[in-house]
Design an enzyme around this catalytic site. Structure first.
Site, PDB file in Angstrom:
ATOM      1  N   CYS A 112       0.858  -1.185   0.000  1.00 36.48           N
ATOM      2  CA  CYS A 112       0.000   0.000   0.000  1.00 36.48           C
ATOM      3  C   CYS A 112       0.890   1.230   0.000  1.00 36.48           C
ATOM      4  CB  CYS A 112      -0.921  -0.002   1.219  1.00 36.48           C
ATOM      5  SG  CYS A 112      -2.055   1.404   1.273  1.00 36.48           S
ATOM      6  N   CYS A 161      -3.371   7.045  -4.818  1.00 32.85           N
ATOM      7  CA  CYS A 161      -3.080   5.605  -4.773  1.00 32.85           C
ATOM      8  C   CYS A 161      -1.648   5.339  -5.232  1.00 32.85           C
ATOM      9  CB  CYS A 161      -4.063   4.793  -5.611  1.00 32.85           C
ATOM     10  SG  CYS A 161      -3.859   2.998  -5.434  1.00 32.85           S
TER      11      CYS A 161
END
Length: 310
Positions: free
Chosen positions: A88, A236
């Site tokens: 992530c 992201c």
């Protein structure tokens, strides 16, 4: 009464909940091995942290672990409301910023172990963070599938730490006031991929859908649907890495050139890449801000103590 110590941050609006203590021992294996133990034997700790009433669909959890390698600053296992993440980007930025807040690191280069490999993160003097991600690459170009209600959809499949289906020609308005329509579209695409049996390499599930549009101030604006039907408030990190892999493969972005990726709410990552065998190594730079320190309490008599729906 069980107690879990957490520190919350957000990166470009996307929250990260760092679990500092309170989870069971997962052994001394790699982060991938410890993730598997957590998923198999102690998953209710994930749901307690992330599901309501303590969490939310948008939150990403990060379990702080002792690293395997002596030169690593930390190990981390990422998870969300639907399961576990290999990597992530926004979460790594949040973790590094939080480690500084905890007094565990100073500005400089730090190695962070994740389930998909070790990443290098630089904490800058202004406390922004650059993450040198795992290698990214495009797996397939111009994949076409029929999506009920929307017709043919064409996109690329790329790996940036998670599997993405990236779409530029979608006819949707990528804006913060259009999230419901974007979510419906991206969800239909993801269902279409599953129905058609379209996967990443080695059957990897494509669980992230990324839509791109022009942006007047930056190189691109994106909407990212994450697993569990939550959308990414940040640009992201793994999705931007996948985008760079496609741009590099198309010859549209040279190594070292900065790509400014805006999110659907307007937060921005600055990204670039260097070449690697069979793909690229992306670097993503962004900032995280601390938002809370807390102790989560789990009462065994609470019917929702381990999370609603767990």
């Amino acid at each position: 009464m069980k107690r879990i110590q957490i520190i919350d941050s957000h990166t470009g609006g996307e929250p990260t909940r760092l679990v500092v203590s309170g989870f069971p021992s997962l052994g001394r294996g790699t982060m991938a091995e410890r993730r598997d133990v957590l998923a198999r034997e102690h998953d209710r700790y994930r749901t307690a942290c992330i599901l309501e009433p303590r969490g939310s669909d948008v939150m990403v959890g990060a379990l702080l672990c002792d690293p395997v390698a002596p030169d690593a600053a930390a190990g981390v296992i990422f998870f969300n409301n639907s399961g576990y993440l290999g990597m992530c980007g926004h979460g790594t930025i949040g973790v590094v910023r939080t480690l500084h807040h905890m007094g565990r690191i100073e500005p400089g280069v730090h190695r962070i172990e994740t389930p998909v490999g070790t990443v290098e993160a630089t904490l800058h003097d202004d406390l922004s963070v650059s993450v040198r991600n795992v290698p990214a690459y495009r797996h397939a170009q111009g994949v076409v599938l029929d999506v009920p209600g929307y017709g043919p959809v064409k996109g690329d499949i790329a790996w940036g730490g998670n599997w993405f289906f990236l779409i530029s020609d979608h006819g949707q308005r990528v804006a913060g006031d259009n999230v419901a329509a974007l979510t419906a579209y991206a969800s239909a695409v993801r269902e279409g991929l599953e129905r058609a049996g379209i996967t990443g390499a080695n059957g990897g599930e494509i669980d992230h859908i990324e839509l791109f549009a022009d942006d007047p101030e930056h190189d691109s604006r994106s909407f990212v649907l994450c697993p569990g039907l939550a959308y990414d408030r940040s640009p992201c990190g793994t999705g931007t890495s996948a985008k760079l892999a496609c741009l590099a493969a198309d010859g549209k972005l040279a190594p070292g050139v900065v790509w400014r990726q805006a999110s659907v709410i307007g937060s921005v990552f600055h990204a670039s890449y260097e070449l690697a065998d069979g793909g690229i190594v992306p670097t993503i730079r962004g900032s995280a801000h601390l938002s809370a320190e807390a102790t989560l309490l789990i009462d065994e008599d609470d019917p929702f103590g381990w999370g609603i729906g767990s």
